[in-house]
Write a protein that holds these residues in place. Sequence first.
Motif, PDB file in Angstrom:
ATOM      1  N   SER A 169       0.830  -1.208   0.000  1.00  0.00           N
ATOM      2  CA  SER A 169       0.000   0.000   0.000  1.00  0.00           C
ATOM      3  C   SER A 169       0.865   1.260   0.000  1.00  0.00           C
ATOM      4  O   SER A 169       0.522   2.254  -0.645  1.00  0.00           O
ATOM      5  CB  SER A 169      -0.954   0.012   1.198  1.00  0.00           C
ATOM      6  OG  SER A 169      -0.247  -0.050   2.423  1.00  0.00           O
ATOM      7  N   VAL A 202      -5.749   0.231  -2.637  1.00  0.00           N
ATOM      8  CA  VAL A 202      -5.266   0.658  -1.316  1.00  0.00           C
ATOM      9  C   VAL A 202      -6.277   0.263  -0.242  1.00  0.00           C
ATOM     10  O   VAL A 202      -5.900  -0.219   0.834  1.00  0.00           O
ATOM     11  CB  VAL A 202      -5.020   2.180  -1.286  1.00  0.00           C
ATOM     12  CG1 VAL A 202      -4.727   2.651   0.140  1.00  0.00           C
ATOM     13  CG2 VAL A 202      -3.850   2.556  -2.191  1.00  0.00           C
ATOM     14  N   LEU A 205      -6.254  -3.484   0.534  1.00  0.00           N
ATOM     15  CA  LEU A 205      -5.024  -3.942   1.184  1.00  0.00           C
ATOM     16  C   LEU A 205      -5.155  -3.884   2.707  1.00  0.00           C
ATOM     17  O   LEU A 205      -4.442  -4.577   3.424  1.00  0.00           O
ATOM     18  CB  LEU A 205      -3.828  -3.105   0.723  1.00  0.00           C
ATOM     19  CG  LEU A 205      -3.239  -3.505  -0.635  1.00  0.00           C
ATOM     20  CD1 LEU A 205      -2.346  -2.401  -1.186  1.00  0.00           C
ATOM     21  CD2 LEU A 205      -2.457  -4.803  -0.525  1.00  0.00           C
ATOM     22  N   GLY A 210      -1.165   2.488   5.037  1.00  0.00           N
ATOM     23  CA  GLY A 210      -1.627   2.838   3.697  1.00  0.00           C
ATOM     24  C   GLY A 210      -2.739   3.869   3.737  1.00  0.00           C
ATOM     25  O   GLY A 210      -2.751   4.813   2.936  1.00  0.00           O
TER      26      GLY A 210
END
Length: 392
Positions: A169, A202, A205, A210
């Motif tokens: 990320s 993102v 994840l 991130g």
Amino acid sequence: MLSFSTISGQQLYQPRIIIGVTYAMFFLPYSGTSIPAYIIALLFLVVNLAHLRFKAIDAVILSVILVWFILKCQQSSLASAVTLLRYYFGFYIFYLFFNNLSFKLNFEKLLFWISVVVIIEAFLINTILPPNLLPNYPKNEMVEDAFKTQILGFYQRPYSIGTNSSITSTILVLLLFCIEEYKQKSGLKIPRKLLAIATFAVVILGSGVGYILYLLYLIYRINPFKNILRTIISISAVLVVYVLLFVVDIGAAGGLDKISNVYMSFLFDFKAAQIDDTLTAFKSDVSFWLIGQKFDDPKDLIIWSDFAWENLFYCTGLIGFITTIIIFVVKTNRFNLIPLIIFALGAIHYGAMYSLPGQLLLGYLFAKSYTNFVKEYVKKNSRKSALRVIEA
């Protein structure tokens, strides 16, 4: 065959095949090893040794790294020293590699394909494919699910090219920052479809780091200090997120433990304890302060841990830590400043810049090739933007 081109007065060398190979390097973690990438870069440098161009500072830095490595070989096992050299200083090999290529890395295509791969992996490991069958996941023969992290009790996070959700990320957000940087300078905007797919990657994840870095990207994207209104909006957004995380504690309420108040507090206390442990360990031998802790077995190395800056100091000592800081200082310019800050912030947790994809990106950001790419991109597209405004 080698093709030659001159960029800013510097002659660089670019084998045609090296372009495809370089992009493939980013996805090598799916094979379970990153070694081929270092072999390719080193072979390229050796073959072109007579044509390589070094600045004086490059030669000094390389010499210091080699001196550290020699001292480390005398202190620790050879296998341990080689692993540490590759992990903590491998990015410098890729810096020399990219610095001697007229290579223009297409960040937008790279971001797109990494995001696609993340999404595909997330789908597979949550449906038909056990994660432990993939080479980019750590293995634990004693406990089958020892490394399995689930969100809301059912969702398995993908690890992807970073072999770790936080690292992957961080790399995705870093690419967003890179693209946003040269797009803004050119008066352009990142394509909406690309932003959407990267944002989705993102999110799935499931990394707290991130999410925080992505929030910084959103704030940076609106150019927060352009006027008072944008400044107020940016500050308000940060305050709202702070209240949600540390007052309302939405992470605990929704089962997203990675962004919960308890988890954040745990991380702070844990990292403080790690620093104390390192300082205590170094009291036993003055050489530890210079070149880091002694390791007789590579299995004992502190790499891929969750406090990269502390791990760097613990494993490489003041020589390795200060050398890394010096590299960042002397190689930072107005073109790579923002991405390098993101790398440094991410390393407060897991060290994305020490993963293979991270080392490739870090080496490229340091290289003259990246600076030249941004200059040429901005010059070319700023002219186009100006023409479109005139025509309108």
